[in-house]
Design a protein around this motif. Structure first.
Motif, PDB file in Angstrom:
ATOM      1  N   LYS A 180       0.738  -7.661  -6.343  1.00 37.34           N
ATOM      2  CA  LYS A 180       0.953  -6.250  -6.017  1.00 37.34           C
ATOM      3  C   LYS A 180       0.474  -5.935  -4.597  1.00 37.34           C
ATOM      4  CE  LYS A 180      -0.174  -1.597  -7.727  1.00 37.34           C
ATOM      5  NZ  LYS A 180      -0.951  -0.832  -8.729  1.00 37.34           N
ATOM      6  N   LEU A 181      -0.693  -6.486  -4.221  1.00 36.21           N
ATOM      7  CA  LEU A 181      -1.229  -6.255  -2.877  1.00 36.21           C
ATOM      8  C   LEU A 181      -0.323  -6.880  -1.817  1.00 36.21           C
ATOM      9  CD1 LEU A 181      -5.045  -6.901  -3.511  1.00 36.21           C
ATOM     10  CD2 LEU A 181      -3.921  -4.689  -3.173  1.00 36.21           C
ATOM     11  N   THR A 182       0.165  -8.084  -2.106  1.00 30.90           N
ATOM     12  CA  THR A 182       1.076  -8.757  -1.163  1.00 30.90           C
ATOM     13  C   THR A 182       2.341  -7.944  -0.960  1.00 30.90           C
ATOM     14  OG1 THR A 182       0.227 -10.905  -1.899  1.00 30.90           O
ATOM     15  CG2 THR A 182       2.327 -10.894  -0.719  1.00 30.90           C
ATOM     16  N   LYS A 183       2.865  -7.425  -2.052  1.00 34.64           N
ATOM     17  CA  LYS A 183       4.092  -6.617  -1.977  1.00 34.64           C
ATOM     18  C   LYS A 183       3.871  -5.352  -1.160  1.00 34.64           C
ATOM     19  CE  LYS A 183       7.736  -4.823  -5.004  1.00 34.64           C
ATOM     20  NZ  LYS A 183       8.153  -4.625  -6.425  1.00 34.64           N
ATOM     21  N   SER A 184       2.644  -4.817  -1.247  1.00 33.78           N
ATOM     22  CA  SER A 184       2.331  -3.584  -0.503  1.00 33.78           C
ATOM     23  C   SER A 184       1.901  -3.867   0.933  1.00 33.78           C
ATOM     24  CB  SER A 184       1.199  -2.819  -1.216  1.00 33.78           C
ATOM     25  OG  SER A 184       1.546  -2.548  -2.555  1.00 33.78           O
ATOM     26  N   GLY A 185       1.803  -5.147   1.295  1.00 36.10           N
ATOM     27  CA  GLY A 185       1.425  -5.502   2.660  1.00 36.10           C
ATOM     28  C   GLY A 185      -0.058  -5.394   2.918  1.00 36.10           C
ATOM     29  N   LYS A 186      -0.857  -5.424   1.870  1.00 38.91           N
ATOM     30  CA  LYS A 186      -2.307  -5.303   2.040  1.00 38.91           C
ATOM     31  C   LYS A 186      -2.953  -6.690   2.036  1.00 38.91           C
ATOM     32  CE  LYS A 186      -2.778  -0.679   0.015  1.00 38.91           C
ATOM     33  NZ  LYS A 186      -3.469   0.147  -1.002  1.00 38.91           N
ATOM     34  N   ARG A 187      -4.109  -6.777   2.765  1.00 37.97           N
ATOM     35  CA  ARG A 187      -4.838  -8.036   2.831  1.00 37.97           C
ATOM     36  C   ARG A 187      -6.130  -7.904   2.030  1.00 37.97           C
ATOM     37  NH1 ARG A 187      -6.925  -9.309   7.494  1.00 37.97           N
ATOM     38  NH2 ARG A 187      -6.921  -7.165   8.293  1.00 37.97           N
ATOM     39  N   TRP A 188      -6.712  -9.062   1.689  1.00 36.87           N
ATOM     40  CA  TRP A 188      -7.992  -9.070   0.979  1.00 36.87           C
ATOM     41  C   TRP A 188      -8.864 -10.186   1.527  1.00 36.87           C
ATOM     42  CZ3 TRP A 188      -3.278 -10.335  -1.174  1.00 36.87           C
ATOM     43  CH2 TRP A 188      -3.081 -11.684  -1.518  1.00 36.87           C
ATOM     44  N   ASN A 219      -9.042  -2.463   4.209  1.00 35.59           N
ATOM     45  CA  ASN A 219      -8.305  -1.284   4.664  1.00 35.59           C
ATOM     46  C   ASN A 219      -8.329  -1.207   6.193  1.00 35.59           C
ATOM     47  OD1 ASN A 219      -7.521  -0.159   2.161  1.00 35.59           O
ATOM     48  ND2 ASN A 219      -9.622   0.551   1.813  1.00 35.59           N
TER      49      ASN A 219
END
Length: 690
Positions: free
Chosen positions: A608-616, A585
């Motif tokens: 889903k995370l990629t689509k939302s522009g989030k990294r992990w 975050n």
């Protein structure tokens, strides 16, 4: 359109059948699926009675896609000539008159499944439409009924316009058949005014009953065709071995004896009202003959499988024939145990019925004319004289087996006596243990396994036993558990496969013995659910192939030796995650941890995370076992009651489950190999965690 007017003819036909429609439960037991199936049994059993008499060798049962069911046989065909007392054709008498048919007095059937003579007429009364076709005398005769009333339909199906016969019924000629061709076809639509909305014909139940009938009538072929699905399903049942083959089919454990066949007959007198030509019922004393046929074998297990039949009609609630069987069985075995008391070291202890029944698989059939049943559902035989006849046959024949000088019989008889005496000693030992046993924790009792990490609570409903794979997972679980309510028992890898092993091997196995001691309720036939020390038993193994194998081995142990735990819904499988994804975050907001339980779920999350522009965080952590988790992660995902996921193990069909366990875990390799080969195409590669 159905007419509302009734002539004298209507009243005569319907006077008995109206009573059936008002009180259907008196005749078929209930108006749900069980009652619907009972109606079908009545029609099938009529055809089977013909086959028992040597007429017809095939019966077809068709479940139509329009809700109707059809039964076809190639027997003699229902009589089509006029019955002199009523002036009606034989077909109409059978389908409209209660207590009419060929099963009374000493007529066409010496022994049949039906006594009451209400089967066909009751099914007719409870059907919106019933069509019957009879091949006889070179012609096909036909007749139709609407809720029991004879008449004519102007079209197909139960909703077609119906015109009742006004003055006299007509048995119409629907076609011609070759000379010598005979048979009956009955098709009916159950009346939805009578049966509940969810009542339906169960294919599994039908197949079980038909298979049972095929065993009981050697040489008879029964075919089921289910046309309700898009692709019709057809199955055929045909056996030549009779009840000996039936007993072998029912038995699930390794044999101690061969399948023994006990047969004999006995006679008795019975006073029954006999219908005279004048129409009067005169009490008459008749001599009856009762034929007894038993197939039995003892196995290494402790479960009892018993089926009883009267003229091929199942009597699941027993009756006088079952009482006689048990009486003769106990008498014969007790006599032999007493005569061999010194060798068997019996002492002053006495065998009980349950000791003898342990591990016994038996099929009992009796055949006699006009059996007395308790109710039309025929679940209990009431003829009193049958008890002593069956008892005498079983006692005499079994005594001969147990005292036989043949090498095989002598060896098997010795093993049977050893088995029943061992069961008696186990029962006495379990009773003594139960009388002195009380709930203890690890500090109070040294009888509990040393490696058991017990909980502090004595409240059984709140306590949980986790069976943990390996010492590494145990160390983490100790820190993650709620020590008040959660106990831990580590096991070393894969336990013994108890489906193949003997009872003594199972009890001498350290892992199996530790589990049984920890649960504290005994094992096998002496298992007492009220003595269980934990409200939940949870298998916690790694989320891989080896973990699945360990769960299977544990379930085999529970199913075979602690089955009431599963039946009571107390056995669970923990669901540990496969992956841990830490979502990054922005700013000072703490990172989010998400757990996934399959590769498919992981890929869906990452997309889903990629689509939302989030990294992990890379790499995504992949748990190879429970030991890789720290205490906080294990508690959050697997042990914390507020967050964990558990899968409850259930038994919907105990007999089916037993067959699956025997196939997958038993000694016979061929069925397992066949199952693996046939099922390989149904197994998706993604489901294999490799």
């Amino acid at each position: 359109m159905v007419t509302a007017e009734y002539s004298a003819h209507h009243l005569q036909v319907l006077e008995g059948l109206e009573a059936v429609r008002k009180r259907p439960g008196m005749y078929i037991g209930s108006t749900d699926s069980r009652g619907l199936m009972h109606c079908l049994w009545e029609i099938i059993d009529n055809s089977v009675d013909e086959a028992l008499g040597g007429y017809g060798s095939r019966i077809d049962i068709l479940l139509r896609d329009d809700g109707s069911v059809e039964v076809q046989d190639r027997a003699r065909g229902i009589p089509v000539d006029i019955e002199p007392r009523t002036g009606l054709s034989g077909v109409e008498v059978v389908f409209t008159k209660l207590h009419a048919g060929g099963k009374f007095g000493s007529g066409s059937y010496t022994a049949s499944g039906g006594l009451h003579g209400v089967g066909a007429s009751v099914v007719n009364a409870l059907s919106e439409r019933l069509d019957v076709e009879v091949d006889r005398d070179g012609k096909t005769w036909a007749m139709s009924f609407h809720r029991g009333e004879p008449g004519e339909f102007a079209g197909d199906g139960p909703d077609a316009p119906f015109t009742p016969f006004a003055t006299a019924s007509k048995l119409r000629v629907a076609g011609k058949v070759a000379k010598g061709v005979t048979g009956t076809r009955i098709r009916y639509w159950a009346d939805r005014q009578i049966f509940t909305k969810d009542a339906r014909f169960g294919l599994t139940e039908l197949e079980q009953r038909v298979r049972q009938t095929a065993f009981l009538v050697p040489g008879l072929e029964l075919v089921i065709r289910d046309e309700r699905a898009e692709e019709p399903v057809e199955s055929s049942y045909h056996y030549e071995g009779g009840i000996s083959e039936f007993a072998e089919f029912l038995a699930l454990d390794a044999p101690v004896t061969d399948t023994w066949r006990l047969t004999g007959t006995g006679t008795f007198t019975e006073t029954v009202p006999v219908l005279q030509p004048s129409g009067a019922l005169v009490p008459t004393e008749l001599e009856r003959e009762c034929a007894v046929d038993v197939a039995l074998r003892w196995g290494t297990g402790y479960d009892t499988v018993f089926r009883s039949f009267v003229n091929i009609i199942a009597t699941p609630k027993g009756g006088t024939h079952q009482q006689g069987f048990e009486q003769g069985l106990v008498k014969a075995v007790r006599t032999q145990v007493e005569q061999n008391a010194r060798r068997l070291k019996v002492g002053n202890d006495k065998l009980e019925k349950d000791d003898i029944l342990a591990g016994l698989t038996a099929v009992l059939t009796v055949r006699l004319p006009e059996p007395q049943f308790e109710g039309q559902t025929k679940e209990v035989l009431g003829t009193p004289a049958v008890r002593q006849i069956v008892s005498n046959v079983v006692n005499k024949q079994l005594h001969a087996r147990l005292t036989s000088t043949k090498r095989d019989d002598k060896s098997q008889a010795s093993q049977v006596l050893d088995k029943v005496v061992a069961e008696m000693k186990a029962r006495i030992s379990a009773r003594a243990h139960k009388e002195t046993q009380r709930r203890k924790n690890a500090l109070e009792s040294s009888s509990l396994p040393v490696k058991l990490v017990d909980c502090r609570s004595n409240d059984v409903t709140e306590s949980e036993l986790f069976i943990v794979e390996g010492d590494s997972a145990l160390g983490t679980a100790k820190l993650a558990r709620d020590s008040e309510h959660q106990a831990l028992l580590p096991i070393r890898g894969k336990i013994l496969n108890v489906q193949k092993a003997s009872i003594s091997d199972m009890l001498s196995n350290a892992e199996c013995a530790a589990i049984i001691q920890s649960v504290g309720a005994g094992s096998g036939r002496t298992f007492d659910l009220s003595g269980a020390r934990y409200g939940k038993v949870i298998m916690m193994s790694d989320a891989d192939v080896d973990g699945a194998h360990i769960r299977t081995l544990l379930l085999t142990l529970f199913f075979r030796y602690m089955r009431p735990l599963i039946e009571d819904g107390r056995v669970f499988a923990a669901v540990p995650p496969l992956h841990r994804v830490v979502v990054i975050n922005p700013g000072s907001k703490p990172n989010e941890t998400i757990y996934t339980y399959s590769e498919q779920e992981l890929h869906a999350l990452l997309a889903k995370l990629t689509k939302s522009g989030k990294r992990w965080q890379e790499p995504v952590q992949r748990y190879k076992g429970l030991g890789e988790m720290d205490a906080e992660q294990l508690a959050t995902t697997t042990m914390d009651r507020s967050a964990r996921t558990l899968r409850r193990v259930r038994i919907e069909d105990a007999e089916g489950a037993a067959r699956v366990f025997e196939m997958l875990m038993g000694s016979d390799v061929a069925p397992r190999r066949e199952f693996i080969v046939e099922s390989s195409d149904d197994l998706a590669r993604e489901r294999i965690d490799a």
